[in-house]
Design a protein around this motif. Structure first.
Motif, PDB file in Angstrom:
ATOM      1  N   ILE A  50       0.857  -1.182   0.000  1.00 59.77           N
ATOM      2  CA  ILE A  50       0.000   0.000   0.000  1.00 59.77           C
ATOM      3  C   ILE A  50       0.897   1.237   0.000  1.00 59.77           C
ATOM      4  CG2 ILE A  50      -1.737   1.303   1.294  1.00 59.77           C
ATOM      5  CD1 ILE A  50      -2.702  -1.376   2.442  1.00 59.77           C
ATOM      6  N   ALA A  51       0.645   2.129  -0.924  1.00 61.48           N
ATOM      7  CA  ALA A  51       1.501   3.313  -1.081  1.00 61.48           C
ATOM      8  C   ALA A  51       1.431   4.209   0.148  1.00 61.48           C
ATOM      9  CB  ALA A  51       1.081   4.090  -2.323  1.00 61.48           C
ATOM     10  N   VAL A  52       2.593   4.609   0.634  1.00 57.61           N
ATOM     11  CA  VAL A  52       2.687   5.522   1.773  1.00 57.61           C
ATOM     12  C   VAL A  52       3.092   6.894   1.262  1.00 57.61           C
ATOM     13  CG1 VAL A  52       3.861   6.006   3.953  1.00 57.61           C
ATOM     14  CG2 VAL A  52       3.332   3.644   3.326  1.00 57.61           C
ATOM     15  N   PRO A  53       2.328   7.926   1.565  1.00 60.62           N
ATOM     16  CA  PRO A  53       2.683   9.264   1.076  1.00 60.62           C
ATOM     17  C   PRO A  53       3.955   9.783   1.736  1.00 60.62           C
ATOM     18  CG  PRO A  53       0.894   9.396   2.667  1.00 60.62           C
ATOM     19  CD  PRO A  53       1.119   7.943   2.413  1.00 60.62           C
ATOM     20  N   ASP A  54       4.603  10.718   1.066  1.00 60.42           N
ATOM     21  CA  ASP A  54       5.764  11.379   1.659  1.00 60.42           C
ATOM     22  C   ASP A  54       5.257  12.295   2.771  1.00 60.42           C
ATOM     23  OD1 ASP A  54       7.952  12.935   2.352  1.00 60.42           O
ATOM     24  OD2 ASP A  54       8.716  13.046   0.306  1.00 60.42           O
TER      25      ASP A  54
END
Length: 230
Positions: A91-95
């Protein structure tokens, strides 16, 4: 009709899965789990029929402390758990250092200047915990906790384990000063001795094992009410 219905369900399920595979969903899910886990012991105690008032009030205090500790000291550990889950499930983790952008506005229209991490930390994590603390403080004020604790002194269960003449005097002095005259106070100790014997011998109180039922019977029982005037 069947084909359209199946396609509609499939499309809805696909949309829900897409939402569930986002950092935002995982963050909220983990936060709700932590909140419910922290408050579960207190909730279970408050739902018990034969409730232990002293234990329940103690759990109110410790639950508040746990929420405060979570707010003050556990942000980094919480974020590690969220990020670790996201990494494990692709799952993509935001910066977290990027500027947070509200989804309904263009960046030029936004007035905030906080980062993604600041948004999740101060506008979600802290706000949710603060609401739990506010709810506990509203429902269990210091005065109500003291009243319930002192009322437990009348409880006759476990051989009058919680019975305390000192607490009963404090209960009268702090919450019912206008209901007792000086002459009443002179005879209170004798009345309490009668109270203890009466509850042991009266069959109506034999199976009473929690305070709310005891209080109700004391009010409903005219003889007891006449004897103790409450």
């Amino acid at each position: 009709m069947g084909g359209k219905l199946t396609f509609s369900i499939y499309a809805e399920a696909k949309g829900l899965l897409k939402v569930m595979m986002t950092f935002d969903f995982v963050f909220i899910l983990f936060l709700m789990h932590r909140v419910l886990e922290t408050s579960d012991v207190l909730c279970q105690e408050l739902q018990r029929k034969n409730q232990d008032i002293l234990n329940a009030m103690s759990l109110v205090a410790t639950t508040k402390l746990l929420f405060q500790k979570m707010r003050d000291d556990e942000w980094e550990d919480f974020m590690w758990s969220v990020n670790n889950f996201c990494d494990t499930h692709d799952i993509a983790v935001p910066d977290l250092t990027d500027r947070y952008n509200e989804s309904t506005k263009h960046s030029c229209e936004q007035k905030n200047h906080f980062t993604v991490e600041e948004y999740y930390h101060f506008h979600v994590f802290n706000v949710v915990i603060d609401k739990q603390l506010m709810e506990l403080n509203t429902r269990f004020t210091e005065k109500s906790i003291e009243l319930l604790t002192l009322c437990e002194a009348l409880n006759h269960s476990d051989g009058f384990k919680s019975f305390s003449e000192r607490d009963i005097y404090s209960l009268i002095d702090k919450f019912y000063p206008n209901d007792f005259f000086k002459d009443d106070m002179k005879h209170l100790k004798t009345q309490l001795d009668h109270y203890k014997l009466d509850l042991f011998e009266d069959p109506r109180f034999k199976d009473v094992d929690y305070l709310p039922k005891l209080c109700r019977l004391l009010v409903e029982n005219k003889e007891v009410k006449d004897l103790f005037r409450y």
